[in-house]
Motif scaffolding. Structure first.
Motif, PDB file in Angstrom:
ATOM      1  N   ILE A 112      46.066   5.491  63.926  1.00  0.00           N
ATOM      2  CA  ILE A 112      44.805   5.121  64.582  1.00  0.00           C
ATOM      3  C   ILE A 112      43.654   5.349  63.620  1.00  0.00           C
ATOM      4  CG2 ILE A 112      43.249   5.720  66.458  1.00  0.00           C
ATOM      5  CD1 ILE A 112      45.721   6.415  68.119  1.00  0.00           C
ATOM      6  N   GLN A 113      42.835   4.316  63.453  1.00  0.00           N
ATOM      7  CA  GLN A 113      41.709   4.369  62.533  1.00  0.00           C
ATOM      8  C   GLN A 113      40.434   3.966  63.257  1.00  0.00           C
ATOM      9  OE1 GLN A 113      42.897   1.622  59.469  1.00  0.00           O
ATOM     10  NE2 GLN A 113      44.508   2.956  58.674  1.00  0.00           N
ATOM     11  N   ALA A 114      39.332   4.031  62.516  1.00  0.00           N
ATOM     12  CA  ALA A 114      38.040   3.680  63.107  1.00  0.00           C
ATOM     13  C   ALA A 114      38.024   2.236  63.580  1.00  0.00           C
ATOM     14  CB  ALA A 114      36.919   3.923  62.086  1.00  0.00           C
ATOM     15  N   ARG A 115      38.751   1.369  62.882  1.00  0.00           N
ATOM     16  CA  ARG A 115      38.778  -0.039  63.281  1.00  0.00           C
ATOM     17  C   ARG A 115      39.312  -0.217  64.691  1.00  0.00           C
ATOM     18  NH1 ARG A 115      41.692  -3.805  59.083  1.00  0.00           N
ATOM     19  NH2 ARG A 115      43.050  -2.010  58.783  1.00  0.00           N
ATOM     20  N   GLY A 116      40.282   0.620  65.075  1.00  0.00           N
ATOM     21  CA  GLY A 116      40.816   0.524  66.431  1.00  0.00           C
ATOM     22  C   GLY A 116      39.767   0.836  67.480  1.00  0.00           C
ATOM     23  N   PHE A 117      38.933   1.846  67.231  1.00  0.00           N
ATOM     24  CA  PHE A 117      37.870   2.197  68.172  1.00  0.00           C
ATOM     25  C   PHE A 117      36.823   1.085  68.239  1.00  0.00           C
ATOM     26  CE2 PHE A 117      39.635   6.385  67.237  1.00  0.00           C
ATOM     27  CZ  PHE A 117      39.630   6.985  68.500  1.00  0.00           C
ATOM     28  N   VAL A 118      36.494   0.517  67.072  1.00  0.00           N
ATOM     29  CA  VAL A 118      35.518  -0.578  67.062  1.00  0.00           C
ATOM     30  C   VAL A 118      36.064  -1.776  67.828  1.00  0.00           C
ATOM     31  CG1 VAL A 118      34.262  -2.189  65.584  1.00  0.00           C
ATOM     32  CG2 VAL A 118      34.490   0.202  64.903  1.00  0.00           C
ATOM     33  N   ARG A 119      37.344  -2.067  67.647  1.00  0.00           N
ATOM     34  CA  ARG A 119      37.953  -3.189  68.347  1.00  0.00           C
ATOM     35  C   ARG A 119      37.917  -2.996  69.862  1.00  0.00           C
ATOM     36  NH1 ARG A 119      44.064  -4.057  66.852  1.00  0.00           N
ATOM     37  NH2 ARG A 119      44.225  -2.105  68.006  1.00  0.00           N
ATOM     38  N   LEU A 159      39.784  -6.499  62.613  1.00  0.00           N
ATOM     39  CA  LEU A 159      39.733  -5.129  63.122  1.00  0.00           C
ATOM     40  C   LEU A 159      41.107  -4.604  63.532  1.00  0.00           C
ATOM     41  CD1 LEU A 159      36.483  -5.335  65.320  1.00  0.00           C
ATOM     42  CD2 LEU A 159      36.754  -4.194  63.101  1.00  0.00           C
ATOM     43  N   SER A 160      42.163  -5.360  63.295  1.00  0.00           N
ATOM     44  CA  SER A 160      43.508  -4.981  63.728  1.00  0.00           C
ATOM     45  C   SER A 160      44.353  -4.571  62.530  1.00  0.00           C
ATOM     46  CB  SER A 160      44.175  -6.138  64.475  1.00  0.00           C
ATOM     47  OG  SER A 160      43.411  -6.518  65.608  1.00  0.00           O
ATOM     48  N   PRO A 161      44.580  -3.276  62.317  1.00  0.00           N
ATOM     49  CA  PRO A 161      45.417  -2.835  61.184  1.00  0.00           C
ATOM     50  C   PRO A 161      46.831  -3.387  61.258  1.00  0.00           C
ATOM     51  CG  PRO A 161      44.217  -0.974  62.156  1.00  0.00           C
ATOM     52  CD  PRO A 161      44.028  -2.137  63.087  1.00  0.00           C
ATOM     53  N   GLU A 162      47.311  -3.705  62.462  1.00  0.00           N
ATOM     54  CA  GLU A 162      48.664  -4.235  62.602  1.00  0.00           C
ATOM     55  C   GLU A 162      48.839  -5.582  61.913  1.00  0.00           C
ATOM     56  OE1 GLU A 162      47.463  -2.293  66.602  1.00  0.00           O
ATOM     57  OE2 GLU A 162      46.571  -3.577  65.071  1.00  0.00           O
ATOM     58  N   LEU A 163      47.729  -6.267  61.638  1.00  0.00           N
ATOM     59  CA  LEU A 163      47.797  -7.594  61.030  1.00  0.00           C
ATOM     60  C   LEU A 163      47.413  -7.603  59.553  1.00  0.00           C
ATOM     61  CD1 LEU A 163      46.167  -9.713  63.892  1.00  0.00           C
ATOM     62  CD2 LEU A 163      48.578  -9.202  63.514  1.00  0.00           C
ATOM     63  N   ASP A 164      47.224  -6.424  58.977  1.00  0.00           N
ATOM     64  CA  ASP A 164      46.805  -6.374  57.574  1.00  0.00           C
ATOM     65  C   ASP A 164      47.796  -7.062  56.647  1.00  0.00           C
ATOM     66  OD1 ASP A 164      44.522  -5.064  58.241  1.00  0.00           O
ATOM     67  OD2 ASP A 164      45.140  -3.093  57.515  1.00  0.00           O
ATOM     68  N   HIS A 165      49.095  -6.982  56.986  1.00  0.00           N
ATOM     69  CA  HIS A 165      50.099  -7.598  56.107  1.00  0.00           C
ATOM     70  C   HIS A 165      50.023  -9.113  56.127  1.00  0.00           C
ATOM     71  CE1 HIS A 165      51.915  -7.838  60.076  1.00  0.00           C
ATOM     72  NE2 HIS A 165      52.819  -8.668  59.609  1.00  0.00           N
ATOM     73  N   ARG A 166      49.334  -9.673  57.130  1.00  0.00           N
ATOM     74  CA  ARG A 166      49.214 -11.128  57.241  1.00  0.00           C
ATOM     75  C   ARG A 166      48.093 -11.691  56.374  1.00  0.00           C
ATOM     76  NH1 ARG A 166      53.786 -13.299  59.357  1.00  0.00           N
ATOM     77  NH2 ARG A 166      54.445 -12.202  61.235  1.00  0.00           N
TER      78      ARG A 166
END
Length: 267
Positions: A112-119, A159-166
């Motif tokens: 969990i990172q700051a991007r998740g809270f912003v999202r 804002l979704s770290p889960e999609l960084d690999h895309r």
């Protein structure tokens, strides 16, 4: 203006919720994501998958209500409540399970990172803005509406770290290639490196007793470096020409040809 913005948020919020629910309900790795998510710390791993699916069902119902007429204020409030609950979920995970994944929009394990809270905060804000909308889809400015929806969905993806690999990792690789000080220059491999690779090859070891000289000549042909040695075969003197990969260490790919000195045919 406010009415137009509010009505367009129905599609954005509904699309994000359906995106999240689709992963939880139909993705083949959803159960794996559930067991390593913060939700598993709350419900226990044995009940995590069931709870994960239940959250997906709620998200799917609210998302479908937002994307289909008629427009009801309760739909936007339900989406806002889900978003606020997500903020609390993330806060709990950050404090109690910092190594666990969110498991929100993808299978990739990401703390969990700051991007998740912003999202989650952005989704709550857009849900509350959608409360003021009275139309299922704004009839004015159709092209601007589509553009706004696409841009906002792209922001959620960023804002979704889960999609960084895309998108993020390929972008970083491209940036490294473009900004590297040696980008675009020819790679010069030292001759000594090629010779050492040759010595390690089984091909060289199988004919080394036939070689009668050190390296006589060498030249490059594309991805190969050719090395010439004097040799003596049962048929007489010859030149041993070894083909060695020039840009990679692959000793098993080394090849040799014995060229007789008195004829052009290979033996």
């Amino acid at each position: 203006m406010i009415e137009w913005l509010a009505s367009s948020q129905q599609a954005v919020v509904g699309g994000v919720l359906l995106w999240a629910s689709a992963f939880k309900l139909v993705h083949r790795n959803a159960s794996v994501a559930a067991r390593r998510s913060v939700l598993a710390r709350i419900t226990g791993k044995e009940r995590a998958v069931g709870a994960y699916r239940a959250v997906g069902v709620v998200e799917a119902v609210v998302g479908l209500l937002l994307l289909t007429p008629p427009v009801l204020v309760v739909e936007a409030y339900a989406a806002a409540a889900l978003s606020v609950a997500m903020v609390g979920y993330l806060a709990y995970g950050k404090l109690k399970a910092p190594d666990a994944s969110c498991g929100c929009l993808g299978e990739k394990e990401a703390p969990i990172q700051a991007r998740g809270f912003v999202r989650a905060g952005l989704l709550a804000a857009l849900s509350l803005l959608a409360v003021a909308g009275s139309a299922w889809w704004p009839t004015e400015r159709p092209f601007a509406t589509v553009g706004l929806v696409v841009v906002e969905l792209a922001v959620f993806a960023v804002l979704s770290p889960e999609l960084d690999h895309r998108w993020l990792l390929p972008l970083r690789r491209w940036r490294v290639r473009m900004s590297h000080p040696l980008a675009g220059t020819e790679v010069v491999v030292p001759l000594e490196s090629t010779v050492q690779q040759l010595w390690k090859s089984t091909v060289y070891q199988s004919v080394v007793t036939q070689l009668t000289s050190d390296l006589l000549d060498h030249w490059d042909e594309g991805e190969w470096r050719l090395l010439a040695y004097a040799a003596r075969t049962p048929s007489g003197p010859a030149t041993a020409v070894f083909a060695v990969p020039r840009l990679a260490y692959r000793p098993d790919d080394v090849r040799v040809a014995m060229v007789p000195e008195e004829q052009d045919a290979l033996v």
